[in-house]
Write a protein that holds these residues in place. Structure first.
Motif, PDB file in Angstrom:
ATOM      1  N   GLY A 108     -12.086  29.471  32.649  1.00  0.00           N
ATOM      2  CA  GLY A 108     -13.102  30.474  33.174  1.00  0.00           C
ATOM      3  C   GLY A 108     -14.628  30.349  32.926  1.00  0.00           C
ATOM      4  N   THR A 109     -15.348  30.941  33.540  1.00  0.00           N
ATOM      5  CA  THR A 109     -16.772  30.784  33.144  1.00  0.00           C
ATOM      6  C   THR A 109     -16.870  31.685  32.109  1.00  0.00           C
ATOM      7  N   VAL A 110     -18.278  31.630  31.438  1.00  0.00           N
ATOM      8  CA  VAL A 110     -18.561  32.517  30.162  1.00  0.00           C
ATOM      9  C   VAL A 110     -18.475  33.916  30.597  1.00  0.00           C
ATOM     10  N   VAL A 111     -18.816  34.354  31.879  1.00  0.00           N
ATOM     11  CA  VAL A 111     -18.630  35.819  32.124  1.00  0.00           C
ATOM     12  C   VAL A 111     -17.336  36.118  32.149  1.00  0.00           C
ATOM     13  N   GLN A 112     -16.218  35.522  32.804  1.00  0.00           N
ATOM     14  CA  GLN A 112     -14.927  35.671  32.811  1.00  0.00           C
ATOM     15  C   GLN A 112     -14.420  35.602  31.275  1.00  0.00           C
ATOM     16  N   GLN A 113     -14.781  35.039  30.407  1.00  0.00           N
ATOM     17  CA  GLN A 113     -14.237  35.000  28.922  1.00  0.00           C
ATOM     18  C   GLN A 113     -14.918  35.952  28.195  1.00  0.00           C
ATOM     19  N   PHE A 114     -16.276  36.309  28.746  1.00  0.00           N
ATOM     20  CA  PHE A 114     -16.930  37.709  27.820  1.00  0.00           C
ATOM     21  C   PHE A 114     -16.202  39.069  28.140  1.00  0.00           C
ATOM     22  N   ARG A 115     -15.786  39.033  29.668  1.00  0.00           N
ATOM     23  CA  ARG A 115     -15.041  40.218  30.185  1.00  0.00           C
ATOM     24  C   ARG A 115     -13.847  40.330  29.548  1.00  0.00           C
ATOM     25  N   GLU A 116     -13.007  39.286  29.189  1.00  0.00           N
ATOM     26  CA  GLU A 116     -11.657  39.200  28.536  1.00  0.00           C
ATOM     27  C   GLU A 116     -11.816  39.747  27.236  1.00  0.00           C
ATOM     28  N   GLN A 117     -12.713  39.247  26.386  1.00  0.00           N
ATOM     29  CA  GLN A 117     -13.073  39.731  25.149  1.00  0.00           C
ATOM     30  C   GLN A 117     -13.225  41.270  25.033  1.00  0.00           C
ATOM     31  N   ALA A 118     -14.136  41.684  25.813  1.00  0.00           N
ATOM     32  CA  ALA A 118     -14.549  43.133  26.074  1.00  0.00           C
ATOM     33  C   ALA A 118     -13.149  43.993  26.352  1.00  0.00           C
ATOM     34  N   ASP A 119     -12.525  43.286  27.242  1.00  0.00           N
ATOM     35  CA  ASP A 119     -11.288  44.368  27.272  1.00  0.00           C
ATOM     36  C   ASP A 119     -10.105  44.225  26.380  1.00  0.00           C
ATOM     37  N   ARG A 120     -10.041  42.900  25.852  1.00  0.00           N
ATOM     38  CA  ARG A 120      -9.157  42.635  24.774  1.00  0.00           C
ATOM     39  C   ARG A 120      -9.465  43.555  23.235  1.00  0.00           C
ATOM     40  N   ASN A 121     -10.618  43.427  22.742  1.00  0.00           N
ATOM     41  CA  ASN A 121     -11.132  44.007  21.870  1.00  0.00           C
ATOM     42  C   ASN A 121     -12.484  44.767  21.907  1.00  0.00           C
ATOM     43  N   PRO A 122     -12.054  46.093  22.588  1.00  0.00           N
ATOM     44  CA  PRO A 122     -13.639  46.810  23.046  1.00  0.00           C
ATOM     45  C   PRO A 122     -14.229  47.186  21.802  1.00  0.00           C
ATOM     46  N   ASP A 123     -13.529  47.543  20.620  1.00  0.00           N
ATOM     47  CA  ASP A 123     -14.203  48.363  19.577  1.00  0.00           C
ATOM     48  C   ASP A 123     -14.565  47.193  18.359  1.00  0.00           C
ATOM     49  N   ALA A 124     -14.247  45.890  18.787  1.00  0.00           N
ATOM     50  CA  ALA A 124     -14.788  44.920  17.536  1.00  0.00           C
ATOM     51  C   ALA A 124     -16.194  44.651  17.730  1.00  0.00           C
ATOM     52  N   ILE A 125     -16.849  44.482  16.675  1.00  0.00           N
ATOM     53  CA  ILE A 125     -18.143  44.136  16.516  1.00  0.00           C
ATOM     54  C   ILE A 125     -18.859  43.120  17.302  1.00  0.00           C
TER      55      ILE A 125
END
Length: 1008
Positions: A412-429
């Protein structure tokens, strides 16, 4: 007749050579065909008008035959538009037009133009009966056609001179008429006796090649397994009357024999000897041919041809025709840009296979043609393999490290990867810094707010949005917001003045600029016609951008770099290139959810993108460092930010390694953007500890951040001036080519041509620069010409050796300034040093200059003595300056323009490169070179190379003749020409002058 004048009385007799082509059978057309392939369009109506105008200036294109006289028909050659894509440039199949004769019978034409439209490009084929034109004649006609298409006046080629008249005026030696000497096999094997179909095959070889005909002849001789090979070599007789402008057939074919065991230098010397001996003038066709009955002559020749085919015996192994070097700009217009030019061979009765060569665009086009048969096309391909191997050895073209194909870790593009990280670990710094910690959820929502605002304003796919922001939370949200909207961002450096920023915004076509409030009063956007949106006015949003599907081919960002013309150029990077880099860097640098990179360089510097994208997409974080770097900021960043990975320039690395710091926990330190000298890497390794990888990363902006890397190894790198740049990244390939576009041998220096999935889309709005820098190899691979030089080490890794425009030559020696700087840094009083070659005003020469920053007392004399004790004399700088610091550009590279220069005062201004370095004999030779090569004499130093300045075999002969006459004296010409092998081996100004002096001295001694 002047160019453009319509003179229907133009006529000339059929010459002896031209008579030969009149007896060709219709099945073998005897037509010279020049093919021009290009990108873009040629309008058929405009082409028709251009052909009419050019053919009035070149009436030889309008000839028809009346008896044994060529007369101007007054009718321009026809322009015929072929069906789209009917012509296959690989096999030349698909159209019978290429095989149709143009013999001028019964008032018919002798020339025509074929135009084949393609999906994205057109192909033009100029066809001329060989009896009315030779290769150079077709080129003259073609040049004028394209001149007219560009709105220029044609030069014209009105001369009626025939070969007989030319030979007489040139003062031919005793005639040596060519007799049919059918003693040689065909280089393609026997041909079917009842088969007259013709075929062509083509091979594109990288680079242009001095002594091309000799190298091809040697390869063919060896491929045929013969101890000696004989060839016919067409030679343009216009060289004897340079002012003649004629499209006529003014070519003779002297015989040229090559021994299989000779070197190409020896074979080339033999060919030059034929030409210097004027054997091309002597190799004339029987002058009585035009008086003979054509029917009887045809019957005789076809009888011999049948015998030739039956016994597989010909006058030579092949005909070798070098059409010459072609400037593609001469075959281009505003709407059509030539990408290659080649010639289709022809062969008539008794004729062996013909091999044609054209050098253009940094490549060599080789075509071979002959009678078709069951095995001849395969034999032709095998022969082309041998020729290609002789010109461009496979061992030079292939490199094990270029086997880099690897699937992406995340498709996936960097946009898709960023969304996945935000969904997976929303409270991570995600971000840490002076503004406090920011989680992935918070950053994601702030980015959504930016994306929503942009979408409401009509921003869409491939729209470019300006971004004036520092290393702040708002700046990070803006980057991701632009990308989420499907748009691309143009980072603008707040440190640059408004005038500069306005120029970038206008050049890029930006209409919306996202700006931090701290810069709200700046007027650059308004002056460029762009609207401003303040980032602080955009709060977090739970509204996700809808209907946006970011694709790999979409534009992600544009970064401007300095241009050689003084105009900055915007490099366009797509999502696929960015994703490819991130996938590779994450794996190689060991980035994961525990990684933290500090961001402390300008967003307008693509080095920053490693810290900006790589850690977040692995679930890690960024330490924001908004303040401009100084020793305090850097110390805090290294010791208190929690960073454990670092991307920076070698200059910064050198700086921090000299501080009294104690960073801990670092896993990877990546240096990029400049040459990483070994002492700097060594100090960094000691500073960050043995468990931290010190990486040397290489990659121009045009190849997306980094495309090579190498981990520093103290044991392996001991004694090196710099750390090798290693091997290509995943899905990247790197090729080393010399200044003539040839692959270099392992260990030799070549310019890096970069290919693969990280290659930029191109330059924004600069198709001219795209054509100049984003070129292609012979096999069609798209490459970026980096301008950076490297050599392959025995380890199979690449070592950087500077740039092709920074390398300095003194007395013929190639000097790498990094070695001088390293030597100066070994002096105990030197903190850091920089060396470069500066161009002396009014000349093309570079002078070595060094700049040092001291920690203690040392004089320039002491520093010079230090270098003199360690390096050869030619590597000692002409001038050394002690400076308080080395000025830097925004990209943290040494700003050479801000350094002091030694060239001051009228005395320096009045000295030219030639006058400063040339001897009396060299000066005399330089005047001849300047005239023959049409170059500025001030460019000609003692080490000037004739071939590098554009010389070929023909101009080499003209130069040697002029030196013999004007410098040596005709009475000593033989002594001078005895040194021809030395000239071929290294055609430098100094060598030619030395040979001239030696020959002249011999004359003077004889006189005594």
């Amino acid at each position: 007749m002047s160019p453009g004048e319509d003179d229907s009385t133009y006529s000339r007799p059929v010459s002896p050579t031209e008579t030969w082509f009149l007896v060709y059978p219709d099945s073998v057309p005897g037509v010279i065909q020049i093919v021009v392939e290009g990108a873009g369009r040629i309008d058929p109506d405009e082409l028709t008008r251009a052909v009419e105008t050019a053919s009035r200036a070149c009436p030889g294109a309008r000839l028809t035959r009346q008896g044994m006289t060529w007369v101007d028909s007054g009718t321009a050659p026809a322009v015929r538009v072929l069906p789209a894509d009917s012509f296959d440039p690989r096999t030349f199949a698909g159209t019978e037009r290429l095989h149709s004769p143009l013999m001028g019978r019964d008032g018919g034409p002798t020339c025509e133009i074929l135009l084949q439209p393609g999906e994205a490009s057109d192909t033009l084929i100029l066809r001329a009966f060989h009896a009315v034109m030779d290769g150079q004649g077709v080129r003259a006609w073609a040049d004028d056609i394209f001149r007219v298409l560009r709105g220029e006046e044609p030069l014209g080629a009105p001369s009626r001179i025939t070969e007989c008249e030319l030979i007489e005026q040139a003062g031919a030696p005793e005639s040596r008429d060519i007799e049919p000497d059918l003693d040689w096999p065909s280089s393609l094997g026997s041909r079917p006796q009842d088969q007259h179909a013709f075929f062509w095959r083509r091979r594109t070889v990288d680079g242009t090649h001095p002594a091309l005909v000799a190298k091809v002849a040697l390869a063919v001789t060896q491929a045929c397994g013969l101890s000696t090979g004989r060839f016919l070599v067409p030679v343009d007789l216009r060289r004897y009357l340079p002012g003649v402008r004629s499209t006529g057939n003014l070519t003779n074919n002297p015989l040229y024999e090559v021994r299989a065991g000779s070197t190409w230098e020896q074979a080339h010397e033999q060919l030059l000897s034929i030409l210097t001996g004027r054997q091309d003038l002597a190799a004339r066709v029987d002058p009585t041919l035009p008086t003979q009955d054509l029917t009887v002559l045809s019957r005789q020749i076809m009888g011999l041809d049948a015998f030739s085919a039956q016994h597989d015996r010909y006058s030579s192994l092949a005909t070798l025709s070098h059409v010459g070097k072609v400037d593609l700009a001469d075959f281009s217009t505003d709407t059509f840009h030539a990408t290659t030019v080649y010639s289709l061979p022809n062969a008539g009765p008794l004729g062996p296979p013909e091999i044609n060569a054209v050098e253009c665009g940094g490549r060599t086009e080789i075509t071979i043609g002959w009678y078709d048969g069951p095995q001849t096309p395969e034999r032709a391909e095998a022969l082309l393999d041998r020729i290609e191997e002789a010109l461009s050895p496979r061992a030079h073209r292939e490199w094990d490290a270029n086997d880099t194909a690897r699937p992406l870790a995340h498709p996936g593009t960097v946009v898709q990867q960023f969304r996945e990280q935000a969904d997976r670990n929303p409270d991570a710094i995600a971000l840490a810094g002076p503004e406090g910690d920011v989680t992935f959820r918070q950053l994601d929502r702030r980015a959504d707010a930016v994306a929503a605002e942009l979408l409401d304003r009509g921003v869409g796919r491939d729209t470019l949005v300006g971004l004036l922001a520092g290393r702040t939370v708002a700046g990070m949200a803006a980057v991701w917001g632009v990308l989420k909207a499907g748009a691309a961002y143009l980072p603008l450096d707040p440190q640059q003045p408004d005038h500069r920023l306005a120029d970038l915004v206008a050049d890029a076509g930006v209409t919306i600029c996202l700006t931090e409030r701290a810069h709200a009063d700046r007027e650059f956007a308004a002056s460029a016609g762009a609207r401003t949106v303040l980032l602080e006015d955009l709060a977090e949003s739970t509204r996700r951008p809808a209907g946006v599907d970011v694709r790999p081919g979409d534009l992600a960002y544009v970064i401007y770099t300095s241009g050689s013309t003084g105009r900055p150029k915007g490099v366009e990077i797509e999502h696929r290139q960015l994703t490819t880099f991130v996938s590779w860097a994450t794996r190689v640098y060991g980035v994961n959810a525990t990684s933290r990179f500090p961001l402390f360089t300008s967003l307008a510097f693509d080095l920053s993108n490693t810290a900006l994208f790589v850690p977040l997409l692995a679930g890690g974080s960024i330490a924001l460092v908004p303040d401009e770097p100084n020793h305090v900021v850097l110390r805090d960043m290294l010791e208190n930010s929690g960073a454990n990975a670092l991307k920076l320039t070698p200059t910064h690395l050198d700086l921090i390694s000299r501080f009294d710091l104690a960073p801990s926990g670092f896993r990877a330190v990546i240096a990029g953007g400049e040459l990483l000298r070994t002492p700097v890497a060594d100090r960094a390794q000691r500073l960050f500890g043995p468990d931290c990888g010190i990486f040397n990363e290489y990659g121009p902006t045009e190849t997306t951040i980094g495309c090579m890397t190498r981990r520093y190894d103290a044991e392996r790198d001991a004694g090196r001036a710099s750390v090798p740049i290693g091997v290509p990244t995943d899905n990247t390939r790197i090729h080393l080519l010399d200044g003539d576009g040839r692959f270099v041998a392992p260990g030799e220096v070549g310019e890096m041509h970069l290919a693969g999935d990280q290659l930029a889309r191109g330059y924004r709005g600069r198709p001219d620069l795209d054509r100049e820098r984003f070129t292609s190899l012979a096999n069609g691979t798209r490459v970026y010409r980096s301008g950076d030089l490297a050599r392959m080490l025995p380890s199979g890794e690449l070592e950087s050796v500077g740039r092709n425009d920074e390398q300095v030559k003194v007395l013929g020696y190639r000097i790498e300034p990094a070695e001088i700087a390293r030597t100066l840094e070994e002096h105990p009083a030197v903190v850091t040093a920089f060396a470069t070659g500066l161009v002396k005003p009014g000349t093309a020469d570079k002078v070595l200059c060094a700049y040092v920053v001291l920690r203690g007392d040392a004089t320039v004399e002491e520093l010079t003595a230090h270098v003199e004790q360690r390096l050869p004399r030619y590597m000692v700088p002409s001038a050394t300056f002690v400076v308080p610091d080395l000025p830097r550009t925004v990209n943290e590279k040494v700003d050479v323009s801000a350094l002091p220069v030694p060239f001051e005062g009228p005395a320096a201004d009045s000295v030219t490169a030639g006058a400063a370095t040339r001897s009396e004999a060299e000066d005399a030779v330089a005047k001849i070179w300047a005239r023959v090569l049409m170059v500025d004499i001030d460019r000609l130093g003692a080490d000037a190379d004739f071939h590098r300045l554009g010389g070929d075999s023909a101009t080499l002969l003209a130069m040697l003749a002029a030196v013999s006459a004007d410098v040596v004296g005709i009475e000593r010409e033989k002594d001078f020409m005895a040194g021809l092998p030395e000239v071929i081996a290294g055609p430098t100004l100094a060598r030619v002058a030395e040979l001239a002096e030696r020959a002249r001295a011999g004359s003077e001694v004889s006189g005594v």
